[in-house]
Design a protein around this motif. Structure first.
Motif, short mmCIF file in Angstrom:
data_model
loop_
_atom_site.label_atom_id
_atom_site.label_comp_id
_atom_site.label_asym_id
_atom_site.label_seq_id
_atom_site.Cartn_x
_atom_site.Cartn_y
_atom_site.Cartn_z
N ARG A 150 0.88 -1.18 0.00
CA ARG A 150 0.00 0.00 0.00
C ARG A 150 0.91 1.22 0.00
NH1 ARG A 150 -5.41 0.34 1.13
NH2 ARG A 150 -5.29 -1.88 1.61
N GLN A 151 1.10 1.79 -1.18
CA GLN A 151 2.07 2.86 -1.35
C GLN A 151 1.46 4.02 -2.13
OE1 GLN A 151 6.19 1.06 -2.20
NE2 GLN A 151 4.81 -0.36 -3.24
N GLY A 152 1.98 5.22 -1.90
CA GLY A 152 1.53 6.37 -2.65
C GLY A 152 2.10 7.66 -2.09
N VAL A 164 1.32 4.17 9.77
CA VAL A 164 0.86 2.90 10.33
C VAL A 164 -0.63 2.97 10.69
CG1 VAL A 164 1.11 1.24 12.21
CG2 VAL A 164 3.14 2.24 11.15
N LYS A 165 -1.00 3.99 11.45
CA LYS A 165 -2.40 4.08 11.88
C LYS A 165 -3.32 4.55 10.77
CE LYS A 165 -1.54 4.55 16.83
NZ LYS A 165 -1.73 5.36 18.06
N ASP A 166 -2.80 5.35 9.84
CA ASP A 166 -3.66 5.83 8.76
C ASP A 166 -3.83 4.80 7.65
OD1 ASP A 166 -5.15 8.05 7.37
OD2 ASP A 166 -3.58 7.66 5.89
N LEU A 167 -2.70 4.27 7.13
CA LEU A 167 -2.78 3.37 5.98
C LEU A 167 -2.66 1.90 6.35
CD1 LEU A 167 -0.88 4.81 2.88
CD2 LEU A 167 -3.32 4.76 3.36
N ALA A 168 -1.68 1.56 7.20
CA ALA A 168 -1.43 0.15 7.49
C ALA A 168 -2.59 -0.51 8.21
CB ALA A 168 -0.15 -0.01 8.30
N THR A 169 -3.43 0.27 8.88
CA THR A 169 -4.61 -0.32 9.53
C THR A 169 -5.53 -0.98 8.51
OG1 THR A 169 -5.55 1.93 9.55
CG2 THR A 169 -4.66 1.08 11.63
N HIS A 170 -5.56 -0.47 7.27
CA HIS A 170 -6.31 -1.15 6.21
C HIS A 170 -5.79 -2.58 6.04
CE1 HIS A 170 -8.83 2.00 4.62
NE2 HIS A 170 -7.82 2.79 4.35
N ASP A 171 -4.47 -2.72 5.94
CA ASP A 171 -3.86 -4.01 5.66
C ASP A 171 -3.96 -4.96 6.84
OD1 ASP A 171 -2.82 -3.47 2.92
OD2 ASP A 171 -1.77 -1.89 3.99
N LEU A 228 -2.34 -3.54 -3.20
CA LEU A 228 -2.25 -4.91 -3.68
C LEU A 228 -2.26 -5.89 -2.51
CD1 LEU A 228 -1.89 -5.97 -6.64
CD2 LEU A 228 0.50 -6.38 -6.05
N THR A 229 -3.01 -6.97 -2.66
CA THR A 229 -3.05 -8.05 -1.68
C THR A 229 -2.81 -9.37 -2.39
OG1 THR A 229 -4.63 -6.87 -0.26
CG2 THR A 229 -4.44 -9.25 0.06
N SER A 237 -2.04 -18.78 -6.10
CA SER A 237 -2.04 -17.45 -5.49
C SER A 237 -3.16 -16.59 -6.05
CB SER A 237 -0.70 -16.75 -5.72
OG SER A 237 0.35 -17.42 -5.08
N PHE A 238 -3.86 -15.91 -5.16
CA PHE A 238 -4.83 -14.89 -5.53
C PHE A 238 -4.15 -13.53 -5.45
CE2 PHE A 238 -7.96 -18.14 -4.35
CZ PHE A 238 -8.91 -17.98 -5.36
N VAL A 239 -4.43 -12.67 -6.43
CA VAL A 239 -3.91 -11.31 -6.43
C VAL A 239 -5.09 -10.36 -6.54
CG1 VAL A 239 -2.44 -9.62 -7.58
CG2 VAL A 239 -1.75 -12.04 -7.50
N ALA A 240 -5.27 -9.54 -5.52
CA ALA A 240 -6.36 -8.56 -5.51
C ALA A 240 -5.80 -7.16 -5.63
CB ALA A 240 -7.18 -8.69 -4.23
N ASP A 241 -6.25 -6.43 -6.63
CA ASP A 241 -5.89 -5.02 -6.83
C ASP A 241 -7.11 -4.21 -6.42
OD1 ASP A 241 -5.42 -2.46 -7.70
OD2 ASP A 241 -4.80 -3.02 -9.72
#
Length: 355
Positions: A150-152, A164-171, A228-229, A237-241
């Motif tokens: 998760r980059q941008g 971490v708390k803003d974006l990484a919480t999604h992951d 990307l997951t 492997s499943f790849v979800a965009d």
């Protein structure tokens, strides 16, 4: 509360608030009654709705529910005021600025029998909803690993928490939700590269209670946007965009060999690839429909609860602590109250109950 309709208010008219205002106007069974922001309406989303400067004034309009899209530092204060007034709330992620604040929020809504939800919107992404169903069906076989990227660029709207708390919480949330298993341990590295007080880059690995290995790369320093997951299992492997709501499956190929020295080593080979055709409804709309149904008592199983958000925040704080100390951290060992139990991990669906 008027039968089959939810009188809703919106607190916070920033970048996320404007999207909530747009979507709320189109949710069947929901009436957007008014909006509140002490700083005014910078994006002009109020239109002909009452624009007030405080939560108390918004409550006075006679709302049943509210969406909280203020900066993270204010989630607790706004949420507690709504709970005290008997108003259901959908709070943007992360649930709060720290775990104690998140726990106070969860207890405030639970003690009053109110719906308290967190805006972990990735659970409503069509690609991830389809992926979770396929994992539950065993299409990946035994799941070995879940990896996310998760980059941008840095979003100017974020000032009170780090990446971490803003974006990484999604992951964190989507990983535990996909696997139906919480994090047992995390180990991370973080950096401050752009002069802001909070971390803007993190890479951390983890292990879930079911043994799944995870890895997560998150930053605000990339000139491109990536969501990307990748879920790797015994069958492929499943790849979800999730930027484009696309889901693909890369199947393990079967290769036979009579060469004894090679056949002694087990591995996989490249097989066929399938890209799935999915119904692509806007995740924010699906999230609001789930919140509406929970408030109306139609279906409370599709919301991301405050307890869910609290468990995710605990892992985020463990990742930050690990980066600070250079040691692996068990999120379960961070201070918790006796009744702060890990929630069940449910699956929201794409289906909609009309009101």
């Amino acid at each position: 509360m008027t039968a089959a309709r939810v009188r809703t208010g919106l607190v916070g008219l920033g970048m996320m608030g404007r999207h909530h205002a747009r979507v709320l106007r189109g949710v069947e069974g929901v009436d957007l009654i008014g909006v509140a922001d002490a700083c005014g309406d910078p994006h002009g989303v109020a239109g002909d709705l009452p624009l007030v400067g405080s939560v108390a004034e918004l409550i006075a309009l006679g709302i049943d529910a509210a969406v909280v899209a203020v900066p993270t530092a204010h989630h607790e204060a706004v949420g507690l005021e709504l709970a005290a007034a008997g108003v259901h709330a959908l709070v943007e992620k992360p649930v709060a600025h720290d775990v104690p604040a998140g726990l106070r929020l969860a207890e405030a809504f639970e003690s009053r029998g109110l719906v308290g939800a967190v805006g972990h919107i990735e659970r409503y992404n069509p690609a991830l909803q389809s992926l979770r169903s396929r994992l539950e069906n065993g299409d990946a076989g035994d799941v070995y690993q879940i990896a996310t990227r998760r980059q941008g660029p840095f979003p100017a709207r974020i000032a009170d928490v780090g990446v971490v708390k803003d974006l990484a919480t999604h992951d964190i949330d989507l990983t535990a939700w996909l696997a139906r298993s919480w994090f047992d341990i995390v180990y991370g590295q973080a950096a401050h590269k752009s002069g802001r007080p909070h971390e803007d880059l993190v890479a951390f690995s983890g292990r879930l209670a079911d043994g799944t290995v995870t890895s997560h790369l998150v930053n605000w320093l990339s000139p491109f946007k990536e969501r990307l997951t990748v879920v790797t299992g015994s069958r492929g492997s499943f790849v979800a965009d999730t930027l484009n709501a696309d889901l693909s499956f890369y199947e393990n190929g079967t290769v036979t060999t009579s060469w004894d020295a090679v056949s002694a080593f087990r591995g996989v080979a490249e097989g066929s690839m399938t890209r799935f055709a999915l119904e692509k409804r806007e995740p924010l709309l699906v999230e609001h429909e789930a919140f509406r149904d929970a408030v109306l008592g139609v279906d409370a199983t599709r919301v991301v609860t405050l307890r869910d958000g609290l468990a995710t925040l605990r892992v985020a704080e463990a990742a930050i602590e690990s980066a600070r100390t250079g040691r692996a951290v068990d999120p379960r060992l961070l201070a918790r109250s006796s009744d702060d139990a890990l929630p069940a991990l449910r699956i929201p669906t794409l289906s909609r109950t009309t009101s």
